[in-house]
Design an enzyme around this catalytic site. Structure first.
Site: not given
Ligand code: CA2
Length: 146
Positions: A11-12, A19, A24, A75, A78, A81, A88, A99, A101-103, A108, A112
């Site tokens: 998601p997102n 953003r 990110y 990836n 959210a 977590h 499953d 797995e 993650h960008l960050s 953080r 997370r």
């Molecule tokens: O660091 C990552 O790749 C995460 O999976 C990104 C998730 C976050 O919930 C994980 O803890 C770490 C959030 C993705 C939201 O993506 C956005 C992209 C642009 C602007 C806002 C949110």
């Protein structure tokens, strides 16, 4: 026939590059897809690249990957977590999973630091931005071949 890797995004992540660039980066998901296709081709993989905001859709795609793909890069965003359902699905699919993650989720917020996906993944790559997807493809090429 080349082996297929599924690369699934939660998601997102469709908002990437538009953003929160401090967290990110400015790379869009379309940029990451193009990068993965190029890296996958270098390693002899066909790439299926998808994003969904829906947990159930991600479960459906993990099941599909288990049926048709050699490996999975996920990836979960959210859902990392929160989602026993993704845990499953990966366990049941029995597919080699990395797995990503960008960050650096460990630098953080505390919420997370726990992942439901990590225990059913071969490994985790976090904190290297879009490069992490390339590293995951290389890791799967090393582990399972093309
Ligand atoms: O660091 C990552 O790749 C995460 O999976 C990104 C998730 C976050 O919930 C994980 O803890 C770490 C959030 C993705 C939201 O993506 C956005 C992209 C642009 C602007 C806002 C949110």
């Amino acid at each position: 026939m080349p082996a297929t890797l599924f690369i699934l995004n939660g998601p997102n992540l469709n908002r990437l590059g538009t953003r929160e660039p401090d967290t990110y980066g400015r790379t869009t998901l379309a940029d990451i897809e193009a990068q993965c296709r190029a890296t996958g081709a270098r390693h002899g993989f066909d790439i299926v690249f998808r994003q969904s905001n829906s947990e159930g859709t991600l479960v459906d795609w993990i099941q599909e990957a288990g049926d048709v793909a050699r490996g999975l890069i996920l990836n979960p965003a959210a859902y990392t977590h929160t989602s026993v359902a993704l845990h499953d699905a990966i366990r049941t699919a029995g597919i080699a999973t990395v797995e990503v993650h960008l960050s650096n989720v460990f630098a953080r917020e505390a919420f997370r630091h726990h992942s439901y996906v990590s225990p059913v993944a071969l490994g985790v790559i976090c904190g290297f931005g879009a490069k992490g997807y390339d590293l995951a493809i290389e890791a799967l090429a090393h582990k399972i071949g093309a």
